[in-house]
Design an enzyme around this catalytic site. Structure first.
Site, PDB file in Angstrom:
ATOM      1  N   ASP A   1      28.241  -0.005   4.651  1.00 26.80           N
ATOM      2  CA  ASP A   1      28.758   0.161   4.136  1.00 26.80           C
ATOM      3  C   ASP A   1      30.071   0.915   5.182  1.00 26.80           C
ATOM      4  O   ASP A   1      31.003  -0.231   5.166  1.00 26.80           O
ATOM      5  CB  ASP A   1      28.888   0.234   2.444  1.00 26.80           C
ATOM      6  CG  ASP A   1      27.775  -0.143   1.568  1.00 26.80           C
ATOM      7  OD1 ASP A   1      27.569  -1.979   1.981  1.00 26.80           O
ATOM      8  OD2 ASP A   1      26.715   0.177   1.488  1.00 26.80           O
TER       9      ASP A   1
ATOM     10  N   THR B   1      30.662   0.896   8.214  1.00 26.18           N
ATOM     11  CA  THR B   1      31.260   0.248   9.030  1.00 26.18           C
ATOM     12  C   THR B   1      31.750  -1.175   8.740  1.00 26.18           C
ATOM     13  O   THR B   1      32.621  -1.261   9.250  1.00 26.18           O
ATOM     14  CB  THR B   1      29.876  -0.557   9.879  1.00 26.18           C
ATOM     15  OG1 THR B   1      28.969   0.960  10.399  1.00 26.18           O
ATOM     16  CG2 THR B   1      30.575  -0.902  10.728  1.00 26.18           C
ATOM     17  N   VAL B   2      31.459  -1.503   7.569  1.00 25.73           N
ATOM     18  CA  VAL B   2      31.726  -2.541   7.508  1.00 25.73           C
ATOM     19  C   VAL B   2      32.931  -2.688   6.798  1.00 25.73           C
ATOM     20  O   VAL B   2      33.895  -4.015   6.938  1.00 25.73           O
ATOM     21  CB  VAL B   2      30.437  -3.489   6.458  1.00 25.73           C
ATOM     22  CG1 VAL B   2      31.732  -4.940   4.979  1.00 25.73           C
ATOM     23  CG2 VAL B   2      29.491  -4.029   6.322  1.00 25.73           C
ATOM     24  N   ASN B   3      33.387  -1.338   5.865  1.00 25.31           N
ATOM     25  CA  ASN B   3      34.501  -1.673   5.372  1.00 25.31           C
ATOM     26  C   ASN B   3      35.876  -1.289   6.689  1.00 25.31           C
ATOM     27  O   ASN B   3      36.810  -1.741   6.804  1.00 25.31           O
ATOM     28  CB  ASN B   3      34.964   0.243   4.491  1.00 25.31           C
ATOM     29  CG  ASN B   3      35.863   0.289   3.997  1.00 25.31           C
ATOM     30  OD1 ASN B   3      36.481   1.244   4.317  1.00 25.31           O
ATOM     31  ND2 ASN B   3      36.286  -0.781   2.442  1.00 25.31           N
TER      32      ASN B   3
ATOM     33  N   LYS C   1      32.224 -11.488  -9.957  1.00 26.96           N
ATOM     34  CA  LYS C   1      32.462 -12.844  -9.175  1.00 26.96           C
ATOM     35  C   LYS C   1      33.445 -12.518  -7.521  1.00 26.96           C
ATOM     36  O   LYS C   1      34.273 -12.145  -7.686  1.00 26.96           O
ATOM     37  CB  LYS C   1      32.749 -13.688  -9.209  1.00 26.96           C
ATOM     38  CG  LYS C   1      31.940 -14.485 -10.357  1.00 26.96           C
ATOM     39  CD  LYS C   1      30.457 -14.760  -9.953  1.00 26.96           C
ATOM     40  CE  LYS C   1      29.661 -15.038 -11.301  1.00 26.96           C
ATOM     41  NZ  LYS C   1      28.123 -15.725 -10.592  1.00 26.96           N
TER      42      LYS C   1
ATOM     43  N   ASP D   1      37.201 -15.085  -8.368  1.00 26.42           N
ATOM     44  CA  ASP D   1      37.550 -15.205  -9.198  1.00 26.42           C
ATOM     45  C   ASP D   1      39.085 -14.441  -9.004  1.00 26.42           C
ATOM     46  O   ASP D   1      39.469 -14.691 -10.325  1.00 26.42           O
ATOM     47  CB  ASP D   1      36.250 -14.747 -10.442  1.00 26.42           C
ATOM     48  CG  ASP D   1      36.340 -12.898 -10.577  1.00 26.42           C
ATOM     49  OD1 ASP D   1      36.917 -12.678  -9.316  1.00 26.42           O
ATOM     50  OD2 ASP D   1      36.284 -12.763 -11.575  1.00 26.42           O
TER      51      ASP D   1
ATOM     52  N   GLU E   1      32.898   5.547   1.802  1.00 29.62           N
ATOM     53  CA  GLU E   1      33.821   6.408   2.640  1.00 29.62           C
ATOM     54  C   GLU E   1      34.680   7.020   1.737  1.00 29.62           C
ATOM     55  O   GLU E   1      35.073   6.700   0.797  1.00 29.62           O
ATOM     56  CB  GLU E   1      35.267   5.400   3.562  1.00 29.62           C
ATOM     57  CG  GLU E   1      34.091   4.837   4.242  1.00 29.62           C
ATOM     58  CD  GLU E   1      33.224   5.519   5.139  1.00 29.62           C
ATOM     59  OE1 GLU E   1      33.675   6.549   6.172  1.00 29.62           O
ATOM     60  OE2 GLU E   1      32.143   4.930   5.661  1.00 29.62           O
TER      61      GLU E   1
END
Length: 319
Positions: A68, A70-72, A223, A226, A286
């Protein structure tokens, strides 16, 4: 066969660079004609820099291979690119928690995850902008999944990395159980829409996605498209005898419970007074600490490669 007009940049967390299954998946994709450039991170900030420069290099899709965090980092790099030139985001989950990938239904093994990213369509989702810091210094960052504050953030930030890798989501539950006997609450004043509320909170969760901390569902009705945050407030308790009520409310997420409150808002601000401790926060894994922070939704800011029928997209809600 992969569309020849698509050019992929695979950003791999350096700790996962030697993963044989990922190497094999890249080789298999290239044999089928996929145009994939691979870059490996060496230190903090590399992922954001690679993602930011991707558009200049003609990249249409950036795939983050890691956890997560790395994605961030990749998301923050992509958000520096003008919207009309911003590449789509794909994910190959290779962390200990993989909360965002799990919640949207992505494959969790490197080979199938990369193959899926090369085939999935991109869907626009909201991104959450956080402005945070102290009175003298502020910084802006972005996230796509969830920020947790207070007790929950403490658990995530203090769980040893080795334990995370050994136990996965179970590590967070174990650390939570150990800390529950000496928990600390955090005071702050919350502002949203026309409301203002001062509280001593055990946990604050601000979800664009649904889960955090290795599988803890804290925003069950969230969601990704949204235009609203799902906000969970868990008030402090004074006696162990109150825990059954708190736990019961956490199973139902009431709009106005005795200890639990769940609502949505496009924007929320938290401020603390001088004598209050800074809030521990985790943004998609993080850990940080802030005296004040503001989160607000940036609607449909990023296209993400998601499985068909993803339950976190409003368009897939039952009629």
């Amino acid at each position: 066969m992969t569309d020849s007009k698509k050019r992929y940049l695979l950003i791999v967390n350096g700790k996962s660079a030697g993963e044989p299954a990922l190497r094999e998946a890249v080789g298999a994709a290239r044999k089928k004609g996929g145009e994939i450039v691979v870059r490996v991170t060496w230190e903090g900030g590399d992922g954001a820099e690679f993602a930011e420069k991707a558009a200049e290099e003609g990249i249409t899709h950036v795939i983050a291979a890691g956890g997560d965090g790395t994605v961030n980092e990749v998301v923050n790099g992509l958000m520096r690119v003008p919207h009309d030139r911003r590449p789509a985001l794909g994910i190959v989950p290779m962390g200990s928690a993989n909360d965002f990938a799990t919640s949207v239904g992505l494959p969790l093994e490197p080979g199938p995850a990369l193959a899926a990213a090369l085939e999935y369509d991109a869907y626009p989702i909201d991104v959450v902008r956080m402005t945070a810091g102290s009175a003298d210094d502020t910084a802006t960052s972005y996230y796509v999944n969830m920020t947790t504050g207070g007790f929950g953030a403490e658990i995530t930030s203090t769980t040893p990395k080795m334990l995370k890798r050994m136990l996965g989501g179970g590590a967070y539950s174990l650390m939570g159980a150990l800390k529950a006997w000496r928990h600390q609450s955090y005071r702050g004043t919350l502002h949203w829409q026309e409301r203002e509320q001062s509280e001593s909170l055990l946990l604050l969760a601000l979800g664009n996605g649904r889960q955090s901390g290795g599988g803890q569902v804290l925003a069950p009705r969230a969601k990704l498209d949204d235009g609203r945050l799902d906000v969970l407030l868990v008030k402090d308790f004074s006696s162990v005898w109150e825990l059954p009520t708190l736990i019961s409310e956490l199973q139902h997420f009431p709009a106005e419970g005795r200890y639990v409150r769940y609502f949505t808002a496009p924007r929320l601000t938290v401020t603390t007074r001088g004598e209050d401790e800074p809030w521990p926060l985790t943004l998609d894994g993080e850990a940080r600490r802030f005296d004040r922070f503001c989160v607000e939704v940036v609607p449909l800011a990023l296209s993400v490669l998601l499985p068909p029928g993803c339950s976190l997209l409003s368009a897939n809600d039952p009629p």
